[in-house]
Design a protein around this motif. Structure first.
Motif, PDB file in Angstrom:
ATOM      1  N   ASN A  10      32.199  52.130  40.416  1.00  0.00           N
ATOM      2  CA  ASN A  10      31.744  52.738  39.169  1.00  0.00           C
ATOM      3  C   ASN A  10      31.128  51.690  38.243  1.00  0.00           C
ATOM      4  OD1 ASN A  10      31.476  55.016  37.469  1.00  0.00           O
ATOM      5  ND2 ASN A  10      33.296  54.397  36.325  1.00  0.00           N
ATOM      6  N   HIS A  50      28.582  44.436  42.262  1.00  0.00           N
ATOM      7  CA  HIS A  50      27.698  43.302  42.542  1.00  0.00           C
ATOM      8  C   HIS A  50      28.046  42.009  41.793  1.00  0.00           C
ATOM      9  CE1 HIS A  50      25.584  44.895  38.975  1.00  0.00           C
ATOM     10  NE2 HIS A  50      25.141  43.653  38.825  1.00  0.00           N
ATOM     11  N   ALA A  90      34.991  49.431  48.310  1.00  0.00           N
ATOM     12  CA  ALA A  90      33.725  49.184  47.604  1.00  0.00           C
ATOM     13  C   ALA A  90      33.885  47.978  46.690  1.00  0.00           C
ATOM     14  CB  ALA A  90      33.320  50.411  46.789  1.00  0.00           C
ATOM     15  N   ARG A 137      37.224  55.152  45.584  1.00  0.00           N
ATOM     16  CA  ARG A 137      35.764  55.237  45.568  1.00  0.00           C
ATOM     17  C   ARG A 137      35.149  54.377  46.669  1.00  0.00           C
ATOM     18  NH1 ARG A 137      33.496  57.322  40.782  1.00  0.00           N
ATOM     19  NH2 ARG A 137      31.588  56.226  41.326  1.00  0.00           N
ATOM     20  N   THR A 138      34.064  54.864  47.240  1.00  0.00           N
ATOM     21  CA  THR A 138      33.313  54.091  48.231  1.00  0.00           C
ATOM     22  C   THR A 138      32.040  53.507  47.626  1.00  0.00           C
ATOM     23  OG1 THR A 138      32.253  56.106  49.036  1.00  0.00           O
ATOM     24  CG2 THR A 138      34.241  55.359  50.204  1.00  0.00           C
ATOM     25  N   GLU A 139      31.795  53.803  46.356  1.00  0.00           N
ATOM     26  CA  GLU A 139      30.745  53.173  45.553  1.00  0.00           C
ATOM     27  C   GLU A 139      31.409  52.779  44.237  1.00  0.00           C
ATOM     28  OE1 GLU A 139      27.499  52.504  46.197  1.00  0.00           O
ATOM     29  OE2 GLU A 139      27.755  53.285  48.225  1.00  0.00           O
TER      30      GLU A 139
END
Length: 133
Positions: free
Chosen positions: A100, A77, A74, A96-98
Motif C-alpha cells: 500500500n 520500493h 510484497a 497484501r501482494t502489492e
C-alpha cells in the motif's frame, strides 16, 4: 552465511522494544529502526543492531521475527534503502501482494509477535532466487 537451501541477507538482534509497540501489534504493524534512531522514535519502535546487512527483503523471502517465521508477500520500493541505511522497516500483517505504501513489507494476515531484547530479526532468501522487488 549460506546454506544449500537459503542465504541470510539480513540479521540483527533486538536491543529495545518501545512502550507503544504492543498497541501497534493490535493493528498488524511492527516498526523496526536501527538502535541509533532518534529518541522520539524509540517508544513506537523495535530497535535493533545488525550483524549481517547484505540486502533488504524481497517477495518470497522468509522473515524470522523472534520465533515466528513468515513469508514476505510484497515489498515497497524504498524498503531496501530504508533498511540498509536506517535499519527501518514497517512490517504489516495485511496479506497484501502489492504494498500500500512504498515502505511496507507485507506478510500474511495474522498476529505479529511481541519481541523482547535479545530476539533475532532475520531475512533469508531461497537459494537460486533472482527475483527482483
Amino acid at each position: 552465511m549460506t546454506t544449500s537451501d537459503s542465504q541470510v541477507v539480513w540479521e540483527s538482534e533486538v536491543t529495545q522494544v518501545g512502550g507503544q509497540v504492543e498497541a501497534f501489534l493490535d493493528h498488524g504493524l511492527l516498526i523496526f529502526f536501527g538502535d541509533n534512531a532518534p529518541a522520539e522514535l524509540h517508544d513506537m519502535s523495535v530497535l535493533h543492531r545488525a550483524a549481517i546487512s547484505d540486502d533488504g527483503p524481497r517477495a518470497g523471502d522468509l522473515l524470522l521475527v523472534g520465533g515466528t517465521e513468515m513469508e514476505v508477500l510484497a515489498v515497497g520500493h524504498v524498503v531496501r534503502d530504508n533498511l540498509l541505511n536506517l535499519g527501518h522497516l514497517d512490517l504489516k500483517a495485511d496479506g497484501r501482494t502489492e504494498p500500500n505504501l512504498p515502505g511496507d513489507v507485507c506478510v500474511r494476515t495474522g498476529d505479529l509477535p511481541l519481541l523482547k531484547a535479545g530476539d533475532t530479526f532475520r531475512i533469508t532468501r531461497p537459494a537460486g532466487s533472482d527475483q527482483e522487488n
